[in-house]
Design a protein around this motif. Structure first.
Motif, mmCIF file in Angstrom:
data_model
loop_
_atom_site.group_PDB
_atom_site.id
_atom_site.type_symbol
_atom_site.label_atom_id
_atom_site.label_comp_id
_atom_site.label_asym_id
_atom_site.label_seq_id
_atom_site.Cartn_x
_atom_site.Cartn_y
_atom_site.Cartn_z
ATOM 1 N N ARG A 43 -4.060 -12.831 14.336
ATOM 2 C CA ARG A 43 -4.154 -14.120 14.555
ATOM 3 C C ARG A 43 -4.752 -14.294 13.629
ATOM 4 O O ARG A 43 -5.998 -13.784 13.106
ATOM 5 C CB ARG A 43 -5.518 -13.822 15.335
ATOM 6 C CG ARG A 43 -5.240 -13.542 17.382
ATOM 7 C CD ARG A 43 -5.859 -15.130 17.458
ATOM 8 N NE ARG A 43 -5.593 -14.810 19.101
ATOM 9 C CZ ARG A 43 -4.297 -14.969 18.954
ATOM 10 N NH1 ARG A 43 -3.184 -15.085 19.212
ATOM 11 N NH2 ARG A 43 -4.835 -14.773 21.348
ATOM 12 N N SER A 89 -5.588 -16.416 11.158
ATOM 13 C CA SER A 89 -6.076 -17.517 10.146
ATOM 14 C C SER A 89 -7.438 -17.428 11.410
ATOM 15 O O SER A 89 -8.343 -18.441 11.244
ATOM 16 C CB SER A 89 -5.096 -19.255 10.538
ATOM 17 O OG SER A 89 -4.690 -18.819 12.148
ATOM 18 N N SER A 90 -7.196 -17.015 12.662
ATOM 19 C CA SER A 90 -8.368 -16.896 13.144
ATOM 20 C C SER A 90 -9.966 -16.031 12.140
ATOM 21 O O SER A 90 -9.772 -15.533 11.461
ATOM 22 C CB SER A 90 -8.982 -16.320 14.560
ATOM 23 O OG SER A 90 -8.799 -14.530 14.471
ATOM 24 N N TRP A 91 -11.445 -17.343 12.387
ATOM 25 C CA TRP A 91 -12.449 -16.184 11.629
ATOM 26 C C TRP A 91 -12.610 -15.143 11.597
ATOM 27 O O TRP A 91 -12.901 -14.323 11.219
ATOM 28 C CB TRP A 91 -13.332 -17.511 11.628
ATOM 29 C CG TRP A 91 -14.518 -17.499 13.300
ATOM 30 C CD1 TRP A 91 -14.047 -17.737 14.252
ATOM 31 C CD2 TRP A 91 -15.882 -16.044 13.548
ATOM 32 N NE1 TRP A 91 -14.362 -17.354 14.893
ATOM 33 C CE2 TRP A 91 -15.240 -16.158 14.904
ATOM 34 C CE3 TRP A 91 -16.006 -14.809 13.003
ATOM 35 C CZ2 TRP A 91 -16.333 -15.651 15.844
ATOM 36 C CZ3 TRP A 91 -16.451 -14.272 13.750
ATOM 37 C CH2 TRP A 91 -16.989 -14.608 15.025
#
Lengths: 504, 289
Positions: free
Chosen positions: B106, B108-110
């Motif tokens: 992931r 691009s997840s925060w």
């Protein structure tokens, strides 16, 4: 099920949050120290941290007593002593003393202990403290004579550092076993010893009349800020060698600050023996006037300890000269003296110093640089590691100026610190014939009054000659939890546990 | 043997242990006598021959300062160091690998970005700082964990976390890179094409293969830890080899330094061997004909 596990977690958290903090136990004291004893054989180490343990487990023939302010030599295991002839001291021993395993203490013990220190096979560093002893003779079970190679006026004082060990127990268990599980005649016995980690002592023996603590644990926490954290977390009730910048914080949190003024003096040693401007008394005087030792004491040592009063021996040391007044801080006078000596524009000279070995050594070296610069003297500083510093001391290869802290403890006698200025000392500092004569005379003067007079004269000479810039006597400083009473560090860096009590 | 010889001479170049054992006020004759008794007055050559003779039977002599068998002192400290190393390596591997995989899957997840930010910080933060911070928070303020020493598991938590910081961050970053690369391989695409569940693809195929390439790093880091987490052990007063070694070096305690380095070198060699074997076992491609 959910409720049960929630309860378990809650209990777990409670256990977690309370367990590491010991409840106030009035019979136990845990002290965080920089290092615990290197070995428990009192003849194998002289480090202050080892001696802290020895002094509570073992006893000596004579002891130095500080309770009345000054330092007095008092009877220990010897009830009295007298000079029989210039090279023979006779000690009369106390009756009925026993080691904690029941072994009796007598003349045999004294002979065995002293000879063990002298025996090359023991490899004892303590021998350096009794260099003159030649033989020990038993007169009767409670009388013993110590014979020295040459007259030794301070032999009874020297006996205050030779701990008595039990011959039978030692022969039975062997030296190795003795070094981890010794028995002594002191008021505490060794319960557990883990080298580099922990020494745990329990009260025992006959000498425990006033003892209130049952257990004293010394735990090794080498890093100063970790010691402070250990104290604040409640894991220990006292810590040694508090960083001076943490003192205010600890006071605010209701910890007591307890300190002794150590029997040692921090000095800028000026090697008059080197082929440098330091040969000239005017130059040494100029450097003495150039340094504001009062400001160093207030700002760098933060007023703990004491300002040196123009000489290497403090008022608690034998040979202190009360008539001496320290040189004033007077840069103008310093410049005049330099001009008089032929250095109107100053000169450049080198100094070696340690970092983190003595109290405020690094900061003191830097301020000396600044003070010297203000009168035109460029001081180049070399920081050396302690082992190298010692090597230079032994071989007389220090830079022309060096910063060191020199002790007259443990026996609080000026001989120990004045010897550094003796021209025959391997450190090669002093070149003062009159001092040499006076000092040498003191070493064979058996009359204490006359000897004290000689040492006072010697102190006066090293003051008048400005043989060093005398700075301060550092503190031996502890922070202690508020409920602890009777926690009294001594100028010889010892601490007697049988005086301490912990309130509930 | 090479290491031991080198060390023998380097240590002796560094100075004289006797001046550190004797009090400052001791007369020079007493120093000379102690030097003789400790066998330090002989010429270097003689001392070296004595040293080699004893090395053959693993006798390093007695520590000059503690006056006990140097090898025994090292063996006494070894468990503490092993515990600390293994605990923090477990932590570093578990958390580091997990967050690395997560950040790769992931990107691009925060949470993925946060993980990488933290691992960057972890690498940038020196142990003496993070260790002191941990002490202040968990020992002084919260009083949850003891501030010093060794005993039960509670003593282990803070030093293990502090020591895990650096390898954890390193493993996380390496895992992410390796994982991103692995995810681009054909066999992953094939797995996806076969219609396998995403989680299985990631964990069973990609992560398992990435783990192999992390092995070497684990081996190296573990070797470093065993050599002595000097700073961590000092801050937390952890009675391990590193602290003992440092104190021995400062005291010029030759026998103890030599025994420590010998044992650590042996351990590091063993770990390297184990890692190599494990690597060969896990990845058939590098097995030799």
């Amino acid at each position: 099920m959910g409720r049960v596990s929630a309860a378990l977690v809650l209990i777990g958290l409670c256990v977690l949050s309370t367990a590491p903090v010991p409840a106030a136990d009035p019979t136990t004291l845990t002290i965080g120290v920089g290092a615990v004893a290197e070995t428990l054989d009192p003849h194998l180490s002289l480090s202050g941290l080892s001696t802290l343990t020895y002094a509570n487990v073992f006893s000596t023939l004579t002891t130095v007593d500080f309770t009345r302010g000054g330092a007095e030599l008092k009877p220990g295991l010897a009830a009295s002593w007298k000079l029989v002839n210039p090279t023979t001291w006779e000690f009369t021993l106390r009756r009925g003393v026993q080691f904690s395993d029941g072994e009796p203490f007598n003349a045999e013990t004294v002979k065995f202990s002293i000879e063990r220190v002298m025996d090359p096979a023991t490899k004892s560093p303590v021998r350096g403290r009794i260099p003159n002893v030649e033989a020990v003779q038993i007169v009767d079970p409670l009388t013993v004579r110590v014979v020295s190679k040459a007259p030794d006026p301070i032999l009874p004082k020297r006996m205050a550092v030779v701990f008595m060990v039990p011959p039978k127990y030692l022969q039975r268990v062997g030296a190795k076993q003795f070094a981890s599980k010794p028995v002594g005649t002191g008021s505490f016995c060794v319960d557990q010893y883990v080298p580099l980690q922990e020494v745990s002592l329990v009260g025992c023996g006959a000498g425990s009349g006033g003892r209130r603590l049952q257990r004293v644990k010394m735990v090794q926490i080498p890093e100063a800020s970790s010691r402070v954290a250990a104290l604040r977390s409640g894991g220990v009730q006292a810590i040694q060698n508090v960083p001076l910048d943490q003192v205010e914080l600890l006071k605010k949190e209701n910890f007591q600050i307890r300190y002794a003024i150590a029997g040692r003096t921090m000095m800028l040693m000026l090697r008059a023996q080197t082929d440098t401007p330091l040969k000239d008394r005017n130059v040494r005087l100029a450097l003495s006037h150039a340094v504001d030792s009062g400001a160093i004491f207030t700002n760098l040592v933060r007023g703990f300890g004491a300002l040196a009063n123009g000489q290497p021996i403090g008022p608690d040391g034998f040979g202190h000269n009360p008539a001496i007044k320290p040189y004033s801080y007077d840069p103008g006078r310093a410049k005049e003296l330099l001009a008089k000596a032929g250095y109107p524009n100053g000169f450049t000279i080198t100094m070696d110093a340690t970092n983190g070995v003595y109290v405020a050594d690094r900061d003191t070296a830097q301020s000396a640089q600044a003070y010297f610069a203000a009168v035109g003297v460029t001081l180049k500083e070399v920081t050396v590691e302690f082992g190298e510093f010692q090597r230079r001391t032994d071989s007389g290869t220090h830079e022309p100026i060096f910063l060191g802290s020199y002790n007259y403890f443990p026996i609080m006698d000026g001989d120990f610190v004045l010897q550094w200025f003796w021209s025959k000392h391997p450190v090669k500092v002093g070149a003062y014939p009159e001092f040499d004569r006076t000092f040498e005379a003191s070493r064979s003067e058996m009359d204490p009054r006359k000897r004290e007079e000689l040492l006072r004269q010697a102190s006066k000479i090293v003051h008048d000659e400005a043989a060093a810039v005398y700075l301060f006597r550092p503190p031996d400083i502890y922070a202690v939890a508020s409920g602890v009473a009777g926690f009294t560090p001594r100028p010889d860096l010892l601490l007697l546990f049988d005086q301490i009590s912990v309130a509930q | 043997m090479g290491i031991s010889t080198l060390l023998f001479f380097v240590m002796r170049l560094s100075g004289d242990p006797v001046s550190l054992l004797m009090p400052l006020d001791a007369p020079p004759e007493a120093r000379a006598a102690l030097r003789r008794e400790l066998g330090l007055d002989a010429s270097l050559a003689v001392q070296y021959v004595r040293f080699v003779k004893r090395l053959v039977v693993f006798d390093f002599g007695d520590s000059l300062r503690l006056r006990q068998s140097a090898l025994q002192l090292v063996l006494d400290r070894l468990p503490a160091t092993l515990w600390l190393s293994l605990a923090s390596m477990g932590l570093a591997l578990g958390v580091g690998f997990g967050s690395g995989v997560f950040a790769a899957v992931r990107p691009s997840s925060w949470l993925g970005s946060l993980t990488m930010l933290l691992s960057g910080l972890g690498q940038a933060m020196p142990v003496f700082w993070s260790g002191t911070l941990l002490l202040l928070i968990f020992s002084v303020q919260l009083r949850w964990l003891p501030a010093f020493g060794a005993g039960d598991w509670r003593h282990l938590v803070l030093p293990a976390v502090a020591l895990a910081g650096w390898p954890m961050a390193r493993i996380a970053r390496l895992t992410r890179v390796a994982m991103v690369e692995t995810l681009q391989h054909d066999y992953i695409r094939t797995a996806h094409a076969k219609g396998m569940v995403e989680r299985v693809v990631v964990l069973k195929h990609a992560a398992a293969n990435t783990l192999i390439s992390i092995f070497t790093v684990v081996g190296v880091e573990l070797g470093v830890m065993l050599g002595g987490a000097i700073v961590t052990e000092t801050i937390f007063s952890w009675p391990g080899l590193g602290r003992q070694l440092m104190e021995a070096v400062l005291a010029r305690d030759y026998p103890l330094v030599q025994a420590t380095v010998f044992v650590v070198a042996l351990l590091v060699l063993t770990i390297n061997l184990v890692v190599d074997v494990a690597y060969a076992w896990a990845d058939p491609r590098i097995r030799l004909g």
